[in-house]
Design an enzyme around this catalytic site. Structure first.
Site, mmCIF file in Angstrom:
data_model
loop_
_atom_site.group_PDB
_atom_site.id
_atom_site.type_symbol
_atom_site.label_atom_id
_atom_site.label_comp_id
_atom_site.label_asym_id
_atom_site.label_seq_id
_atom_site.Cartn_x
_atom_site.Cartn_y
_atom_site.Cartn_z
ATOM 1 N N GLY A 173 2.447 -0.822 -10.603
ATOM 2 C CA GLY A 173 1.853 -0.902 -9.155
ATOM 3 C C GLY A 173 2.308 -2.400 -8.573
ATOM 4 N N PRO A 174 1.967 -2.735 -7.524
ATOM 5 C CA PRO A 174 2.345 -3.837 -6.780
ATOM 6 C C PRO A 174 1.832 -5.177 -7.562
ATOM 7 C CG PRO A 174 0.651 -2.981 -5.360
ATOM 8 C CD PRO A 174 0.878 -1.631 -6.535
ATOM 9 N N PRO A 175 2.191 -6.195 -7.264
ATOM 10 C CA PRO A 175 1.713 -7.558 -7.837
ATOM 11 C C PRO A 175 0.284 -7.797 -7.435
ATOM 12 C CG PRO A 175 3.919 -8.038 -6.812
ATOM 13 C CD PRO A 175 3.340 -6.563 -6.442
ATOM 14 N N GLY A 176 -0.371 -8.320 -8.580
ATOM 15 C CA GLY A 176 -1.697 -8.848 -8.265
ATOM 16 C C GLY A 176 -2.917 -7.697 -8.353
ATOM 17 N N VAL A 177 -2.800 -6.343 -8.889
ATOM 18 C CA VAL A 177 -3.477 -5.408 -8.790
ATOM 19 C C VAL A 177 -4.297 -5.333 -10.434
ATOM 20 C CG1 VAL A 177 -2.502 -3.970 -7.240
ATOM 21 C CG2 VAL A 177 -1.778 -3.675 -9.347
ATOM 22 N N GLY A 178 -3.864 -6.233 -11.180
ATOM 23 C CA GLY A 178 -4.647 -6.292 -12.657
ATOM 24 C C GLY A 178 -4.010 -5.671 -13.743
ATOM 25 N N LYS A 179 -2.689 -5.218 -13.554
ATOM 26 C CA LYS A 179 -1.923 -4.732 -14.682
ATOM 27 C C LYS A 179 -1.994 -5.409 -16.011
ATOM 28 C CE LYS A 179 1.937 -4.459 -12.485
ATOM 29 N NZ LYS A 179 1.664 -5.200 -11.285
ATOM 30 N N SER A 206 4.255 11.063 8.482
ATOM 31 C CA SER A 206 2.856 11.436 8.694
ATOM 32 C C SER A 206 2.501 10.936 10.309
ATOM 33 C CB SER A 206 1.937 10.522 7.847
ATOM 34 O OG SER A 206 2.473 9.195 7.900
ATOM 35 N N LYS A 248 -5.186 4.518 4.331
ATOM 36 C CA LYS A 248 -5.279 4.804 5.768
ATOM 37 C C LYS A 248 -6.731 4.721 6.261
ATOM 38 C CE LYS A 248 -0.977 7.224 5.761
ATOM 39 N NZ LYS A 248 -0.375 8.614 6.243
#
Length: 797
Positions: free
Chosen positions: A361-367, A684, A727
């Site tokens: 996941g992207p940085p800072g999401v708590g991995k 989309s 979204k």
């Protein structure tokens, strides 16, 4: 001064202020007198009736006390003896007579005088005789402990006090003979109730006894440390002399025997044990000061430091594990569910191996913090190995011990630090490894993460196999693209998406604010960050997938508050949205561009980005021309193809919407997505482009409170898309009330945040006809009536 209850106001008499002592009635004691004014008062008293008022000073450092500097209660004392010493100090022996309350104090005839009234003796009631006796027994018990801890206490004094039966005499003996602070004695003197006096004396003795016990303990510990240090020094000197006399032969043999005993305890086969024994035997034949002996000794010590037989006792408790995960992290329900499933498998089959989780996941999401929570939930030791920038295979497998400066690899080092053979080891930033001429570290990880091979992992430095099958490995990565396929195949990928606006709000309120308040030395009563300020920080000052920048902003506010409190400009700081610009400057990010009015040719589209969902309006302008279609706004190939599909579909329904059927020959179409510097791509936006084209060509306005997303086909079908959760949050944040989604995305509504579901109506559609019917305002309907238009097949979630 306040007069206490007394009998008759007596005449004025000389007054002496004493420092650091308190005289009681019936007690004879001496003190030194050096101040000239009080010496004159003493002379006057000796010429009259030898009586003086003795009052204790509040502050012993004051040389010329005023009335406010004296205690209100003192004693009338009779001067028994006066002795003048050669150094100019007068030693006075006095006997206390009566307690008095000082009513006035003045300097007259060049010596201090005071008016006072005699106070009654402390009250003693026959009805409370038993209570006096009980307290006196307690006082004797604690005084006995006090005397035992005080080495200079005379035994005769202890015996006389323990044998004393009269409560008044017992009180006087103890007060006179123990070294307590004069303020405590003054408090006792001022007390009018005798039992309360005894209670105060008992409490003072208890406190003094506790202090003496602590002093004794500290002294014993200090002496013990000194004795131990002296003993070790003596033994080392003896050992040094023995080694000088006997040489190193005996010492080396003993060292080899010690190593041999340790080798036999290792869970290794005979071949590997013999290998280690040969190393120990080589060490015994080498001089202890040689370089090779140092290498072998370091090698053997490293092998024995590994946790061969030490394990953490882990018992899976799903309820506790779930509680830990919920407490440490907000949201991430799918991730937590998958982790709990893994725990359940381990509970049913403890020897199960091969479940290597990789959080992407992207940085800072708590991995990284999720891995730490897993270790805490399972009761395992936690160790982190950062793989970012690792290019050398030896970092994983270690170096050959023959090299200078050789050391074991990071896996063995983590096990040594953990102290158990079944810790949780986090392989952080596994996608940041690279390879060069020194080897490929990702290839070295293949054996580590393969349950069929890691039961006998061989580090190049250790050289003997170590069982890694009990170790739980967890990996983290920002992207899967740079992870080699064989390594990726050994891990189960769990994707962590970006946090929505509501998730960031809850994380900040429940975790980040408390953490930053504590980190900056603030209490909750000193700094308050309301909910609307947190929303303002999320919307106007941060744009990220995780919450690191949001935490930095909260930390900045806490530091601003700390500065104001330290400067004493205020005792409590409460932030508001109106004052944010004062502390953080102007907003860094403006709200998403959107069409709030019913406008022809402008449609609110929804797009997904790596930092969450955004509102992306699509604009269409019809110009006289020859049928050219111009697409601007940094659109990718997929979006350009969607624009071609939109034009073709519009041609097919032109008659229905009163559009000239030859518009594609006589007009040029310009399709634009604002924020032209930001690259955009994806299918989309198909429904958005069709709606904008039909609106621009037919003149029908598009509802400003509607947003949409969906891929289209050439025949007008609407296909499902991804990123609906992000979204929908973007639509809610922008105040959109209706969102058109593909019918195939109905199952995804379960993942939508509750607050979004409560405030946004979702319209599932299968065809573009339904999209146009919902989004376009008919020409015969005025703007004011738009709000009453029916929304077909609205899905209330």
């Amino acid at each position: 001064m306040n007069n206490q209850e007394g009998t008759n106001l007596i005449c004025r008499m000389p007054l002496i202020a004493v420092r650091g002592i308190v005289v009681f009635p019936g007690v004879t004691m001496h003190f030194d007198l050096a101040r000239e004014s009080f010496t004159r008062a003493l002379k006057v008293a000796m010429q009259k009736d030898r009586n003086v008022i003795l009052v204790t000073q509040r502050d012993t450092l004051i040389e010329s006390p005023k009335e406010k500097d004296l205690y209100e209660v003192g004693v009338i004392a009779e001067v028994r003896q006066v002795l003048h010493t050669p150094d100019g100090v007068t030693r006075v022996l006095v006997e206390g007579k009566k307690r008095v309350a000082l009513t006035s104090y003045r300097m007259e005839d060049e010596y201090p005088q005071g008016d006072c009234c005699i106070l009654d003796e402390p009250v003693r009631l026959d009805a409370r005789k038993n209570e006096e006796t009980a307290i006196c027994r307690c006082i004797k018990d604690v005084f006995e402990q006090y005397a035992r801890l005080l080495p200079r206490m005379p035994r005769e004094l202890l015996a006389s006090i323990l044998c004393e039966q009269d409560e008044q005499k017992l009180f006087e003996h103890i007060v006179f003979n123990i070294a307590i602070d004069y303020t405590d004695k003054q408090a006792i003197l001022e007390e009018n109730d005798f039992i309360e006096r005894l209670n105060m004396l008992y409490q003072i003795l208890v406190n003094e006894t506790d202090i003496l016990q602590l002093e004794q303990k500290i002294q014993e510990q200090t002496q013990s440390n000194i004795d131990q240090s002296q003993r070790e020094y003596y033994l080392r000197e003896q050992m040094h002399l023995i080694e000088e006399q006997l040489g190193d032969v005996e010492d080396s043999m003993q060292e080899m025997e010690n190593y041999t005993i340790l080798i036999q305890k290792l869970p290794l086969d005979d071949a590997n044990k013999r290998k280690l024994e040969k190393e120990a035997e080589r060490l015994s034949r080498l001089p202890s000061s040689s370089q090779e002996a140092f290498v072998i000794r370091s090698y053997l010590d490293t092998v024995f430091d590994l946790p061969w037989n030490q394990s953490s006792h882990t018992k899976v408790n799903l309820k506790r594990a779930q509680s830990v995960l919920e407490k440490d992290h907000y949201g991430l329900q799918k991730v937590k569910e998958r982790i709990l499933e893994s725990f359940a498998v381990r509970a049913l089959l403890p020897e199960a191996t091969g479940q290597i989780l990789c959080f992407v996941g992207p940085p800072g999401v708590g991995k990284t913090s999720i891995a730490k929570s897993i270790a805490r939930a399972l009761g395992r030791q936690y160790e982190r190995i950062s793989l970012g920038g690792v290019r050398d295979e030896s970092d994983i497998r270690g170096h050959r011990k023959t090299y200078i400066g050789a050391m074991p690899g990071r896996i063995m080092d983590a096990l040594t630090r953990a102290g158990t053979n079944n810790p949780l080891i986090l392989l952080d930033e596994v996608d940041k490894m690279s390879n060069d001429f020194r080897g490929d570290p990702s290839a070295a990880l293949l054996e580590v993460l393969d349950s069929e091979q890691n039961h006998a992992f061989r580090d190049h430095y250790v050289e003997v196999p170590f069982d890694l099958s009990n170790v739980m490995f967890v990996a983290t990565a920002n992207s899967l693209d740079s992870i080699p396929a064989p390594l990726r195949d050994r891990m189960e990928i769990i994707e962590l998406g970006s946090y929505t606006r509501e998730e960031k709000f809850h994380i900040a309120r429940e975790h980040l604010v408390k953490k930053q308040l504590a980190k900056n030395g603030l209490k909750g009563t000193q700094c308050r960050i309301p909910d609307d300020v947190i929303y303002a920080l999320i919307d106007g000052y941060t744009r990220e997938a995780g919450v690191r920048e949001l935490e930095r902003m909260i930390g900045t506010l806490c530091r601003k508050a700390a500065k104001k409190i330290v400067e004493r400009t205020c005792k409590k700081v409460t932030f508001s949205t109106d004052t944010l610009t004062e502390f953080l400057g102007i907003q860094r990010f403006l709200p998403d561009a959107q069409s709030k009015e019913n406008v022809v040719g402008v449609v609110n589209g929804l797009a997904w980005t790596s930092v969450g969902g955004v509102l992306m309006p699509i604009e269409v302008l019809v110009l006289p021309g020859k049928g050219a279609v111009e697409c601007t706004g940094s659109l990718g190939d997929v979006m350009r193809e969607s624009a071609k599909l939109a034009v073709s579909y519009t041609r097919s329904v032109a008659k229905k919407y009163h559009i000239p059927e030859d518009f594609y020959q006589k007009n040029d179409l310009h399709i634009h997505a604002p924020e032209g510097a930001v690259p955009k791509d994806g299918p989309s936006a198909g429904v958005t482009m069709v709606t904008a084209l039909v609106s621009a060509l037919s003149g029908c306005p598009v509802r400003g409170d509607v947003a949409m997303t969906g891929e289209i086909t050439l025949h007008g079908k609407v296909l499902p898309i991804g990123g609906l959760r992000e979204k929908s949050m973007a639509a809610y944040k922008a105040g959109i009330k209706t969102v058109i989604i593909p019918d195939g995305n109905l199952p995804d509504l379960e993942e939508i945040d509750d607050i979004v579901c409560e405030n946004v109506q979702f319209v599932p559609v299968k065809t573009l006809e339904k999209v146009l019917e919902t989004a376009l305002v008919p020409m015969d309907v005025t703007i004011s009536n738009v709000a009453t238009l029916p929304s077909p097949e609205i899905c209330h979630v």
